[in-house]
Design an enzyme around this catalytic site. Structure first.
Site, PDB file in Angstrom:
ATOM      1  N   GLY A 202      40.139  49.608  42.671  1.00  0.00           N
ATOM      2  CA  GLY A 202      40.428  48.194  42.402  1.00  0.00           C
ATOM      3  C   GLY A 202      39.144  47.432  42.131  1.00  0.00           C
ATOM      4  O   GLY A 202      38.117  48.023  41.787  1.00  0.00           O
ATOM      5  N   VAL A 206      37.544  43.135  46.600  1.00  0.00           N
ATOM      6  CA  VAL A 206      38.309  43.836  47.634  1.00  0.00           C
ATOM      7  C   VAL A 206      37.563  45.112  48.062  1.00  0.00           C
ATOM      8  O   VAL A 206      37.624  45.524  49.225  1.00  0.00           O
ATOM      9  CB  VAL A 206      39.752  44.131  47.166  1.00  0.00           C
ATOM     10  CG1 VAL A 206      40.521  44.917  48.220  1.00  0.00           C
ATOM     11  CG2 VAL A 206      40.491  42.827  46.862  1.00  0.00           C
ATOM     12  N   GLY A 207      36.828  45.700  47.135  1.00  0.00           N
ATOM     13  CA  GLY A 207      36.001  46.871  47.479  1.00  0.00           C
ATOM     14  C   GLY A 207      35.083  46.563  48.655  1.00  0.00           C
ATOM     15  O   GLY A 207      34.907  47.382  49.562  1.00  0.00           O
ATOM     16  N   GLU A 224      36.455  53.312  43.772  1.00  0.00           N
ATOM     17  CA  GLU A 224      36.576  53.427  42.315  1.00  0.00           C
ATOM     18  C   GLU A 224      36.723  52.004  41.792  1.00  0.00           C
ATOM     19  O   GLU A 224      37.824  51.454  41.793  1.00  0.00           O
ATOM     20  CB  GLU A 224      37.788  54.297  41.946  1.00  0.00           C
ATOM     21  CG  GLU A 224      37.685  55.744  42.403  1.00  0.00           C
ATOM     22  CD  GLU A 224      36.720  56.587  41.566  1.00  0.00           C
ATOM     23  OE1 GLU A 224      36.333  56.143  40.461  1.00  0.00           O
ATOM     24  OE2 GLU A 224      36.338  57.677  42.017  1.00  0.00           O
ATOM     25  N   CYS A 258      40.089  50.548  33.458  1.00  0.00           N
ATOM     26  CA  CYS A 258      38.776  50.330  34.099  1.00  0.00           C
ATOM     27  C   CYS A 258      37.640  50.815  33.220  1.00  0.00           C
ATOM     28  O   CYS A 258      36.555  50.248  33.247  1.00  0.00           O
ATOM     29  CB  CYS A 258      38.737  51.032  35.443  1.00  0.00           C
ATOM     30  SG  CYS A 258      39.104  52.784  35.333  1.00  0.00           S
TER      31      CYS A 258
END
Ligand code: NAD
Length: 470
Positions: A202, A206-207, A224, A258
Protein backbone atom coordinates in the site's frame (compact mmCIF):
# COMPACT_ATOMS: atom_id res chain seq x y z
CA UNK A 1 -11.57 -29.36 -1.61
CA UNK A 2 -11.83 -29.21 2.15
CA UNK A 3 -15.12 -29.30 3.98
CA UNK A 4 -16.21 -25.87 5.08
CA UNK A 5 -16.54 -25.62 8.81
CA UNK A 6 -18.81 -22.69 9.51
CA UNK A 7 -17.28 -22.12 12.92
CA UNK A 8 -13.93 -21.61 11.24
CA UNK A 9 -15.05 -19.16 8.58
CA UNK A 10 -13.95 -16.32 10.68
CA UNK A 11 -14.59 -13.51 8.19
CA UNK A 12 -13.70 -11.68 11.34
CA UNK A 13 -15.75 -8.62 10.54
CA UNK A 14 -15.87 -7.89 14.24
CA UNK A 15 -12.79 -6.45 15.80
CA UNK A 16 -13.41 -8.56 18.89
CA UNK A 17 -12.84 -11.78 16.94
CA UNK A 18 -9.35 -10.80 15.83
CA UNK A 19 -7.36 -11.55 18.99
CA UNK A 20 -8.73 -15.10 19.45
CA UNK A 21 -8.23 -15.80 15.76
CA UNK A 22 -4.58 -14.75 15.87
CA UNK A 23 -4.07 -16.89 18.99
CA UNK A 24 -5.63 -19.88 17.24
CA UNK A 25 -3.46 -19.46 14.15
CA UNK A 26 -0.31 -19.10 16.23
CA UNK A 27 -1.19 -22.19 18.25
CA UNK A 28 -1.79 -24.09 15.05
CA UNK A 29 1.64 -23.10 13.80
CA UNK A 30 3.24 -24.63 16.87
CA UNK A 31 1.70 -27.99 15.93
CA UNK A 32 4.43 -28.19 13.27
CA UNK A 33 1.95 -29.21 10.56
CA UNK A 34 2.85 -26.31 8.28
CA UNK A 35 6.48 -27.41 8.19
CA UNK A 36 5.72 -30.62 6.33
CA UNK A 37 6.56 -30.37 2.64
CA UNK A 38 3.43 -32.32 1.70
CA UNK A 39 1.24 -29.81 3.54
CA UNK A 40 2.90 -26.87 1.77
CA UNK A 41 2.52 -28.54 -1.63
CA UNK A 42 -1.13 -29.34 -0.92
CA UNK A 43 -1.89 -25.72 0.03
CA UNK A 44 -0.11 -24.38 -3.05
CA UNK A 45 -2.10 -26.74 -5.27
CA UNK A 46 -5.29 -25.61 -3.57
CA UNK A 47 -4.47 -21.94 -4.31
CA UNK A 48 -4.02 -22.90 -7.94
CA UNK A 49 -7.26 -24.89 -7.95
CA UNK A 50 -9.17 -22.03 -6.29
CA UNK A 51 -8.08 -19.51 -8.91
CA UNK A 52 -8.79 -21.82 -11.84
CA UNK A 53 -12.10 -23.18 -10.60
CA UNK A 54 -13.42 -19.82 -9.44
CA UNK A 55 -12.04 -17.66 -12.25
CA UNK A 56 -15.44 -16.58 -13.52
CA UNK A 57 -16.52 -15.34 -10.11
CA UNK A 58 -13.14 -13.65 -9.65
CA UNK A 59 -13.46 -11.89 -13.03
CA UNK A 60 -16.88 -10.58 -12.05
CA UNK A 61 -15.62 -9.24 -8.72
CA UNK A 62 -12.69 -7.53 -10.44
CA UNK A 63 -14.98 -5.97 -13.01
CA UNK A 64 -17.23 -4.69 -10.21
CA UNK A 65 -14.32 -3.22 -8.26
CA UNK A 66 -12.18 -1.84 -11.07
CA UNK A 67 -14.19 -2.07 -14.30
CA UNK A 68 -11.46 -4.35 -15.60
CA UNK A 69 -11.78 -6.70 -18.57
CA UNK A 70 -11.11 -10.41 -18.09
CA UNK A 71 -7.97 -10.55 -20.21
CA UNK A 72 -6.31 -7.75 -18.26
CA UNK A 73 -7.34 -9.38 -14.97
CA UNK A 74 -5.87 -12.66 -16.15
CA UNK A 75 -2.61 -11.10 -17.36
CA UNK A 76 -2.11 -8.98 -14.27
CA UNK A 77 -3.48 -11.19 -11.52
CA UNK A 78 -4.83 -14.71 -12.06
CA UNK A 79 -2.12 -15.71 -14.54
CA UNK A 80 0.52 -14.27 -12.22
CA UNK A 81 -0.79 -16.33 -9.29
CA UNK A 82 -0.80 -19.53 -11.36
CA UNK A 83 2.77 -19.05 -12.60
CA UNK A 84 3.96 -18.16 -9.11
CA UNK A 85 2.39 -21.35 -7.71
CA UNK A 86 3.83 -23.46 -10.53
CA UNK A 87 7.28 -21.98 -10.02
CA UNK A 88 7.14 -22.74 -6.29
CA UNK A 89 5.87 -26.27 -6.87
CA UNK A 90 8.71 -26.88 -9.31
CA UNK A 91 11.49 -25.64 -7.04
CA UNK A 92 10.23 -26.07 -3.48
CA UNK A 93 11.99 -29.40 -2.82
CA UNK A 94 15.29 -27.70 -3.63
CA UNK A 95 14.57 -24.49 -1.65
CA UNK A 96 13.78 -26.31 1.61
CA UNK A 97 17.05 -28.25 1.60
CA UNK A 98 19.95 -27.28 3.85
CA UNK A 99 22.32 -25.01 1.89
CA UNK A 100 25.85 -26.22 2.42
CA UNK A 101 28.56 -23.58 2.75
CA UNK A 102 32.33 -23.82 3.18
CA UNK A 103 33.83 -24.08 6.68
CA UNK A 104 37.03 -22.15 7.48
CA UNK A 105 40.12 -23.96 8.74
CA UNK A 106 39.62 -22.62 12.28
CA UNK A 107 36.37 -24.60 12.56
CA UNK A 108 37.67 -27.83 11.01
CA UNK A 109 36.77 -30.60 11.20
CA UNK A 110 33.24 -29.38 10.81
CA UNK A 111 30.32 -28.75 8.48
CA UNK A 112 28.37 -25.54 7.93
CA UNK A 113 25.00 -25.04 6.38
CA UNK A 114 22.02 -22.70 6.22
CA UNK A 115 18.73 -24.29 7.16
CA UNK A 116 15.62 -22.35 6.06
CA UNK A 117 12.92 -22.51 8.72
CA UNK A 118 9.42 -21.01 8.74
CA UNK A 119 8.80 -17.91 10.83
CA UNK A 120 5.27 -18.55 12.08
CA UNK A 121 2.02 -16.72 11.46
CA UNK A 122 2.34 -14.04 8.79
CA UNK A 123 0.02 -11.04 8.59
CA UNK A 124 -0.65 -10.14 4.96
CA UNK A 125 -2.25 -6.74 4.35
CA UNK A 126 -3.19 -6.20 0.72
CA UNK A 127 -3.95 -3.19 -1.48
CA UNK A 128 -6.91 -2.69 -3.78
CA UNK A 129 -5.34 -2.17 -7.20
CA UNK A 130 -4.52 -5.86 -7.81
CA UNK A 131 -6.62 -7.21 -4.97
CA UNK A 132 -6.13 -10.93 -5.62
CA UNK A 133 -2.47 -10.94 -6.65
CA UNK A 134 -1.35 -8.68 -3.82
CA UNK A 135 -2.56 -11.09 -1.16
CA UNK A 136 -2.03 -14.41 -2.95
CA UNK A 137 1.47 -13.66 -4.19
CA UNK A 138 2.89 -13.04 -0.68
CA UNK A 139 0.76 -15.94 0.54
CA UNK A 140 2.42 -18.29 -1.97
CA UNK A 141 5.85 -17.22 -0.73
CA UNK A 142 4.76 -17.52 2.92
CA UNK A 143 3.19 -20.98 2.46
CA UNK A 144 6.17 -22.23 0.44
CA UNK A 145 8.35 -21.26 3.37
CA UNK A 146 6.11 -23.28 5.72
CA UNK A 147 4.19 -20.50 7.43
CA UNK A 148 0.50 -19.98 8.03
CA UNK A 149 -1.18 -16.61 7.54
CA UNK A 150 -3.85 -14.13 8.37
CA UNK A 151 -4.99 -12.21 5.32
CA UNK A 152 -6.48 -8.70 5.30
CA UNK A 153 -7.56 -7.72 1.79
CA UNK A 154 -8.21 -4.06 0.99
CA UNK A 155 -11.68 -2.78 1.80
CA UNK A 156 -11.63 -0.60 -1.32
CA UNK A 157 -11.83 -3.62 -3.60
CA UNK A 158 -14.82 -4.81 -1.60
CA UNK A 159 -16.05 -7.48 -4.01
CA UNK A 160 -12.71 -9.27 -4.30
CA UNK A 161 -12.25 -8.96 -0.52
CA UNK A 162 -15.61 -10.62 0.07
CA UNK A 163 -14.85 -13.34 -2.43
CA UNK A 164 -11.46 -14.10 -0.85
CA UNK A 165 -13.13 -14.31 2.56
CA UNK A 166 -15.49 -16.90 1.08
CA UNK A 167 -13.03 -18.91 -1.01
CA UNK A 168 -9.94 -19.15 1.17
CA UNK A 169 -11.72 -21.12 3.91
CA UNK A 170 -13.22 -23.37 1.24
CA UNK A 171 -9.92 -24.24 -0.42
CA UNK A 172 -7.15 -23.85 2.15
CA UNK A 173 -6.50 -25.52 5.49
CA UNK A 174 -9.07 -23.88 7.72
CA UNK A 175 -6.98 -24.20 10.85
CA UNK A 176 -4.00 -22.53 9.24
CA UNK A 177 -5.46 -19.53 7.42
CA UNK A 178 -8.04 -16.86 8.05
CA UNK A 179 -9.29 -13.81 6.21
CA UNK A 180 -10.16 -10.68 8.12
CA UNK A 181 -12.20 -8.23 6.11
CA UNK A 182 -12.30 -4.61 7.12
CA UNK A 183 -10.70 -1.21 7.07
CA UNK A 184 -9.08 1.11 9.59
CA UNK A 185 -10.53 -0.43 12.79
CA UNK A 186 -9.78 -4.00 11.84
CA UNK A 187 -6.25 -3.25 10.60
CA UNK A 188 -5.50 -1.18 13.69
CA UNK A 189 -6.63 -4.08 15.87
CA UNK A 190 -4.63 -6.59 13.81
CA UNK A 191 -1.49 -4.52 14.29
CA UNK A 192 -1.91 -4.60 18.08
CA UNK A 193 -1.09 -8.31 18.13
CA UNK A 194 2.17 -10.04 17.52
CA UNK A 195 2.66 -12.00 14.32
CA UNK A 196 6.02 -13.30 13.15
CA UNK A 197 6.17 -11.18 10.01
CA UNK A 198 4.01 -8.50 8.40
CA UNK A 199 3.73 -8.20 4.65
CA UNK A 200 2.10 -4.87 3.79
CA UNK A 201 1.27 -3.55 0.33
CA UNK A 202 0.00 0.00 0.00
CA UNK A 203 0.97 3.62 0.38
CA UNK A 204 3.87 5.13 2.28
CA UNK A 205 1.79 6.82 5.01
CA UNK A 206 0.20 3.57 6.17
CA UNK A 207 3.54 1.81 5.60
CA UNK A 208 4.95 3.95 8.40
CA UNK A 209 1.99 3.06 10.66
CA UNK A 210 2.62 -0.62 9.99
CA UNK A 211 6.33 -0.32 10.66
CA UNK A 212 5.72 1.57 13.91
CA UNK A 213 3.29 -1.10 15.11
CA UNK A 214 5.73 -3.85 14.11
CA UNK A 215 8.53 -2.16 16.06
CA UNK A 216 6.57 -2.73 19.27
CA UNK A 217 7.16 -6.48 18.89
CA UNK A 218 10.36 -6.26 16.80
CA UNK A 219 8.36 -7.96 14.05
CA UNK A 220 10.12 -8.01 10.66
CA UNK A 221 8.22 -6.34 7.83
CA UNK A 222 8.02 -6.50 4.09
CA UNK A 223 6.75 -3.18 2.79
CA UNK A 224 5.64 -3.12 -0.82
CA UNK A 225 5.10 0.59 -1.33
CA UNK A 226 4.91 2.88 -4.34
CA UNK A 227 6.25 6.21 -5.49
CA UNK A 228 6.90 7.99 -8.75
CA UNK A 229 8.47 5.57 -11.22
CA UNK A 230 10.28 7.45 -13.99
CA UNK A 231 10.45 6.42 -17.61
CA UNK A 232 13.43 7.77 -19.55
CA UNK A 233 13.12 7.71 -23.33
CA UNK A 234 16.25 8.30 -25.37
CA UNK A 235 15.84 9.45 -28.98
CA UNK A 236 17.80 6.36 -30.13
CA UNK A 237 14.79 4.22 -29.24
CA UNK A 238 12.43 2.27 -31.48
CA UNK A 239 9.56 4.76 -31.40
CA UNK A 240 6.72 2.45 -32.39
CA UNK A 241 7.50 -0.34 -29.90
CA UNK A 242 8.37 2.13 -27.15
CA UNK A 243 5.02 3.91 -27.47
CA UNK A 244 3.11 0.61 -27.42
CA UNK A 245 4.94 -0.61 -24.31
CA UNK A 246 4.59 2.71 -22.45
CA UNK A 247 0.86 2.82 -23.21
CA UNK A 248 0.43 -0.84 -22.16
CA UNK A 249 2.19 -0.36 -18.82
CA UNK A 250 0.79 3.08 -18.04
CA UNK A 251 -2.87 2.56 -18.86
CA UNK A 252 -3.35 -1.04 -17.75
CA UNK A 253 -5.85 -0.98 -14.87
CA UNK A 254 -6.47 2.69 -15.72
CA UNK A 255 -3.03 3.64 -14.44
CA UNK A 256 -3.62 2.15 -10.98
CA UNK A 257 -0.44 0.10 -10.94
CA UNK A 258 2.34 0.58 -8.39
CA UNK A 259 4.97 0.03 -11.09
CA UNK A 260 3.26 2.04 -13.85
CA UNK A 261 5.52 4.67 -15.42
CA UNK A 262 4.56 7.75 -13.43
CA UNK A 263 6.14 10.28 -15.80
CA UNK A 264 8.30 10.32 -18.91
CA UNK A 265 11.61 12.15 -19.29
CA UNK A 266 12.51 12.89 -22.89
CA UNK A 267 14.64 15.34 -24.87
CA UNK A 268 12.69 18.42 -25.94
CA UNK A 269 13.44 17.84 -29.64
CA UNK A 270 12.16 14.25 -29.51
CA UNK A 271 9.06 14.91 -27.36
CA UNK A 272 6.63 15.79 -30.22
CA UNK A 273 7.33 12.49 -32.00
CA UNK A 274 6.95 10.50 -28.80
CA UNK A 275 3.71 12.25 -27.86
CA UNK A 276 2.25 11.59 -31.33
CA UNK A 277 3.24 7.92 -31.14
CA UNK A 278 1.67 7.59 -27.67
CA UNK A 279 -1.56 9.25 -28.88
CA UNK A 280 -1.73 6.88 -31.85
CA UNK A 281 -1.25 3.84 -29.64
CA UNK A 282 -3.93 5.06 -27.25
CA UNK A 283 -6.37 5.24 -30.14
CA UNK A 284 -5.26 1.84 -31.47
CA UNK A 285 -5.69 0.23 -28.04
CA UNK A 286 -8.78 1.98 -26.68
CA UNK A 287 -10.38 3.55 -29.81
CA UNK A 288 -11.00 7.31 -30.11
CA UNK A 289 -13.31 7.19 -27.13
CA UNK A 290 -11.86 5.06 -24.35
CA UNK A 291 -15.14 5.46 -22.42
CA UNK A 292 -16.66 2.93 -24.82
CA UNK A 293 -13.71 0.54 -24.85
CA UNK A 294 -14.36 -2.80 -23.12
CA UNK A 295 -10.64 -2.98 -22.40
CA UNK A 296 -10.21 0.18 -20.37
CA UNK A 297 -10.74 0.16 -16.59
CA UNK A 298 -12.28 2.55 -14.08
CA UNK A 299 -11.03 4.32 -10.96
CA UNK A 300 -11.59 2.32 -7.79
CA UNK A 301 -13.47 4.93 -5.74
CA UNK A 302 -14.85 8.45 -5.87
CA UNK A 303 -12.16 9.60 -3.46
CA UNK A 304 -9.42 8.36 -5.78
CA UNK A 305 -11.28 9.76 -8.81
CA UNK A 306 -11.33 13.24 -7.22
CA UNK A 307 -7.69 12.93 -6.17
CA UNK A 308 -6.56 12.04 -9.70
CA UNK A 309 -8.56 14.68 -11.56
CA UNK A 310 -7.39 17.37 -9.13
CA UNK A 311 -3.88 16.79 -10.54
CA UNK A 312 -5.10 18.18 -13.89
CA UNK A 313 -5.75 21.68 -12.51
CA UNK A 314 -3.77 24.24 -14.50
CA UNK A 315 -1.95 21.62 -16.60
CA UNK A 316 -1.24 21.66 -20.34
CA UNK A 317 -3.32 18.67 -21.46
CA UNK A 318 -2.10 17.45 -24.86
CA UNK A 319 -4.35 14.40 -24.98
CA UNK A 320 -7.48 13.29 -23.15
CA UNK A 321 -8.67 14.96 -19.98
CA UNK A 322 -12.35 13.96 -20.15
CA UNK A 323 -13.82 12.46 -17.01
CA UNK A 324 -17.13 11.35 -15.59
CA UNK A 325 -17.60 10.81 -11.88
CA UNK A 326 -20.75 8.70 -12.19
CA UNK A 327 -18.75 6.01 -13.99
CA UNK A 328 -15.48 6.81 -12.22
CA UNK A 329 -14.02 7.19 -15.71
CA UNK A 330 -10.94 9.23 -16.52
CA UNK A 331 -9.79 9.33 -20.13
CA UNK A 332 -6.18 8.32 -20.81
CA UNK A 333 -4.53 11.71 -20.46
CA UNK A 334 -1.15 13.13 -21.44
CA UNK A 335 0.17 16.34 -19.90
CA UNK A 336 3.15 18.31 -21.20
CA UNK A 337 5.76 19.89 -18.95
CA UNK A 338 3.88 20.19 -15.66
CA UNK A 339 5.29 22.48 -13.01
CA UNK A 340 7.73 20.37 -11.01
CA UNK A 341 6.19 21.65 -7.78
CA UNK A 342 2.61 20.82 -8.80
CA UNK A 343 0.83 17.91 -7.02
CA UNK A 344 1.01 16.01 -10.35
CA UNK A 345 4.80 15.93 -10.02
CA UNK A 346 4.98 15.77 -6.23
CA UNK A 347 2.51 12.92 -5.56
CA UNK A 348 2.42 9.42 -7.00
CA UNK A 349 -0.28 9.74 -9.70
CA UNK A 350 -1.68 6.19 -9.46
CA UNK A 351 -4.17 6.99 -12.20
CA UNK A 352 -4.38 7.41 -15.99
CA UNK A 353 -2.39 10.65 -16.41
CA UNK A 354 1.05 10.60 -18.00
CA UNK A 355 3.17 13.75 -17.64
CA UNK A 356 5.84 14.24 -20.29
CA UNK A 357 8.76 16.19 -18.86
CA UNK A 358 11.22 17.52 -21.41
CA UNK A 359 14.93 17.82 -20.71
CA UNK A 360 17.56 19.68 -22.72
CA UNK A 361 19.86 16.67 -22.88
CA UNK A 362 19.02 13.09 -21.93
CA UNK A 363 21.88 13.06 -19.36
CA UNK A 364 19.85 15.60 -17.41
CA UNK A 365 17.26 12.89 -16.72
CA UNK A 366 19.68 11.14 -14.36
CA UNK A 367 19.93 14.13 -12.03
CA UNK A 368 16.14 14.61 -12.29
CA UNK A 369 15.67 11.06 -10.98
CA UNK A 370 18.36 11.38 -8.33
CA UNK A 371 16.86 14.55 -6.88
CA UNK A 372 13.75 12.57 -5.91
CA UNK A 373 12.95 9.62 -3.62
CA UNK A 374 14.20 6.24 -4.84
CA UNK A 375 11.46 4.87 -7.09
CA UNK A 376 9.89 1.42 -7.08
CA UNK A 377 10.63 1.00 -10.80
CA UNK A 378 12.65 2.80 -13.42
CA UNK A 379 12.18 2.38 -17.16
CA UNK A 380 14.67 3.19 -19.86
CA UNK A 381 14.00 3.01 -23.58
CA UNK A 382 16.81 3.43 -26.10
CA UNK A 383 19.59 1.74 -28.02
CA UNK A 384 22.43 3.80 -26.57
CA UNK A 385 24.37 1.24 -24.50
CA UNK A 386 26.64 3.78 -22.80
CA UNK A 387 23.63 5.74 -21.58
CA UNK A 388 22.00 2.53 -20.43
CA UNK A 389 25.05 1.73 -18.28
CA UNK A 390 25.17 5.29 -16.99
CA UNK A 391 21.52 5.12 -15.88
CA UNK A 392 21.99 1.68 -14.30
CA UNK A 393 25.09 2.67 -12.35
CA UNK A 394 24.15 6.21 -11.34
CA UNK A 395 20.52 5.81 -10.24
CA UNK A 396 18.81 3.63 -7.63
CA UNK A 397 15.40 1.96 -8.02
CA UNK A 398 13.68 -1.16 -6.73
CA UNK A 399 13.46 -2.63 -10.21
CA UNK A 400 14.60 -1.58 -13.69
CA UNK A 401 13.34 -2.56 -17.09
CA UNK A 402 15.24 -1.63 -20.21
CA UNK A 403 13.09 -1.26 -23.32
CA UNK A 404 9.79 -2.36 -21.77
CA UNK A 405 7.27 -1.66 -19.01
CA UNK A 406 6.91 -3.87 -15.92
CA UNK A 407 7.74 -7.17 -17.65
CA UNK A 408 10.15 -8.02 -14.80
CA UNK A 409 7.06 -8.84 -12.73
CA UNK A 410 6.48 -11.85 -14.99
CA UNK A 411 9.84 -13.41 -14.09
CA UNK A 412 9.68 -15.32 -10.78
CA UNK A 413 13.47 -15.50 -10.75
CA UNK A 414 13.61 -11.76 -10.12
CA UNK A 415 12.82 -10.15 -6.76
CA UNK A 416 9.82 -7.83 -6.71
CA UNK A 417 10.29 -5.00 -4.24
CA UNK A 418 11.36 -1.45 -3.64
CA UNK A 419 14.27 0.41 -2.12
CA UNK A 420 14.26 3.31 0.32
CA UNK A 421 10.85 5.01 0.32
CA UNK A 422 9.46 2.56 -2.25
CA UNK A 423 9.71 -0.39 0.10
CA UNK A 424 11.74 -2.93 1.96
CA UNK A 425 11.98 -6.68 1.41
CA UNK A 426 10.89 -8.49 -1.73
CA UNK A 427 9.02 -11.55 -2.86
CA UNK A 428 8.44 -13.84 -5.89
CA UNK A 429 10.15 -17.20 -6.33
CA UNK A 430 13.08 -18.15 -4.13
CA UNK A 431 13.59 -14.57 -2.95
CA UNK A 432 10.02 -14.69 -1.57
CA UNK A 433 10.68 -18.06 0.05
CA UNK A 434 13.78 -16.62 1.73
CA UNK A 435 11.92 -13.44 2.71
CA UNK A 436 9.43 -15.44 4.76
CA UNK A 437 12.03 -17.83 6.19
CA UNK A 438 14.59 -17.59 8.89
CA UNK A 439 17.84 -18.66 7.30
CA UNK A 440 19.18 -20.52 10.29
CA UNK A 441 22.90 -20.88 10.71
CA UNK A 442 23.99 -24.40 11.57
CA UNK A 443 27.51 -25.59 12.25
CA UNK A 444 28.31 -29.14 13.22
CA UNK A 445 31.70 -29.88 14.75
CA UNK A 446 33.37 -33.18 15.20
CA UNK A 447 34.68 -34.34 18.59
CA UNK A 448 37.73 -35.63 16.84
CA UNK A 449 40.85 -33.45 16.86
CA UNK A 450 40.07 -30.70 19.41
CA UNK A 451 42.75 -28.05 18.85
CA UNK A 452 43.54 -26.41 22.21
CA UNK A 453 44.81 -23.22 20.58
CA UNK A 454 41.75 -21.10 21.49
CA UNK A 455 41.59 -22.18 25.13
CA UNK A 456 43.24 -20.40 28.06
CA UNK A 457 45.81 -20.16 29.36
CA UNK A 458 46.78 -17.86 26.48
CA UNK A 459 50.43 -17.67 25.54
CA UNK A 460 52.42 -15.53 23.12
CA UNK A 461 53.01 -18.61 20.96
CA UNK A 462 49.31 -19.42 20.82
CA UNK A 463 48.49 -15.79 19.98
CA UNK A 464 50.99 -15.72 17.10
CA UNK A 465 49.62 -18.93 15.66
CA UNK A 466 46.01 -17.76 16.10
CA UNK A 467 46.76 -14.59 14.13
CA UNK A 468 47.87 -16.74 11.22
CA UNK A 469 44.56 -18.60 11.25
CA UNK A 470 42.11 -15.71 11.81
P1 NAD B 1 -5.29 0.75 0.38
O1 NAD B 1 -6.12 1.97 0.62
O2 NAD B 1 -5.94 -0.49 -0.10
O3 NAD B 1 -4.47 0.46 1.73
C1 NAD B 1 -3.63 -0.67 1.83
C2 NAD B 1 -4.00 -1.44 3.05
O4 NAD B 1 -3.77 -0.65 4.21
C3 NAD B 1 -5.48 -1.83 3.10
O5 NAD B 1 -5.59 -3.18 3.45
C4 NAD B 1 -6.07 -0.89 4.13
O6 NAD B 1 -7.16 -1.45 4.82
C5 NAD B 1 -4.91 -0.66 5.06
N1 NAD B 1 -5.00 0.61 5.74
C6 NAD B 1 -5.48 1.78 5.23
N2 NAD B 1 -5.40 2.76 6.15
C7 NAD B 1 -4.87 2.21 7.27
C8 NAD B 1 -4.52 2.72 8.55
N3 NAD B 1 -4.70 3.99 8.87
N4 NAD B 1 -3.99 1.86 9.44
C9 NAD B 1 -3.78 0.58 9.11
N5 NAD B 1 -4.07 0.05 7.90
C10 NAD B 1 -4.62 0.84 7.00
O7 NAD B 1 -4.17 1.02 -0.65
P2 NAD B 1 -3.41 2.34 -0.96
O8 NAD B 1 -2.56 2.75 0.20
O9 NAD B 1 -4.30 3.33 -1.63
O10 NAD B 1 -2.48 1.70 -2.09
C11 NAD B 1 -1.91 2.46 -3.07
C12 NAD B 1 -0.44 2.49 -2.84
O11 NAD B 1 0.07 1.17 -2.78
C13 NAD B 1 0.30 3.17 -3.96
O12 NAD B 1 1.32 3.96 -3.40
C14 NAD B 1 0.90 2.02 -4.73
O13 NAD B 1 2.05 2.36 -5.44
C15 NAD B 1 1.18 1.05 -3.62
N6 NAD B 1 1.24 -0.30 -4.12
C16 NAD B 1 2.42 -0.95 -4.07
C17 NAD B 1 2.54 -2.22 -4.59
C18 NAD B 1 3.84 -2.96 -4.56
O14 NAD B 1 3.83 -4.15 -4.83
N7 NAD B 1 4.95 -2.31 -4.25
C19 NAD B 1 1.42 -2.84 -5.14
C20 NAD B 1 0.22 -2.15 -5.16
C21 NAD B 1 0.13 -0.89 -4.64
Amino acid sequence: MQAVSLSNQVNTASVAGIAPKIRQLKTFFTSGKTKALVWRIEQLKQIRKMVLEQQDEIFVAMRQDLGRCNMESWTAELGGVISEVDHSLKHLKKWVKPRKVATPIIAQPGKSYILPEPLGTILIIGAWNYPLLLVLSPLISAVSAGNNALIKPSELSANVSKLLAKLIPQYLDNDAFAVVEGAFDETTELLKHQCEHISYTGGEVVGKIVMRAAAEFLTPVTLELGGKSPCIVDSSTDLEVTAARIVWSKWMNAGQTCVAPDYVLVEKSFAPQLIDAIKNKLTDFYTVDAANSQDYGRIVSERHFLRVISYLDGQDIVHGGKHDITNKYIEPTVVLNPDHDSPLMQQEIFGPILPIVTVTSIDQSISFVNQRAKPLALYLFGKNKDFEQQVLTSTSAGMVCINDGFMFAANPNLPFGGVGNSGTGAYHGKIGFDNFSHLKTVMKRSFWFDVPLRYPPFTAKKFKLLKKLI
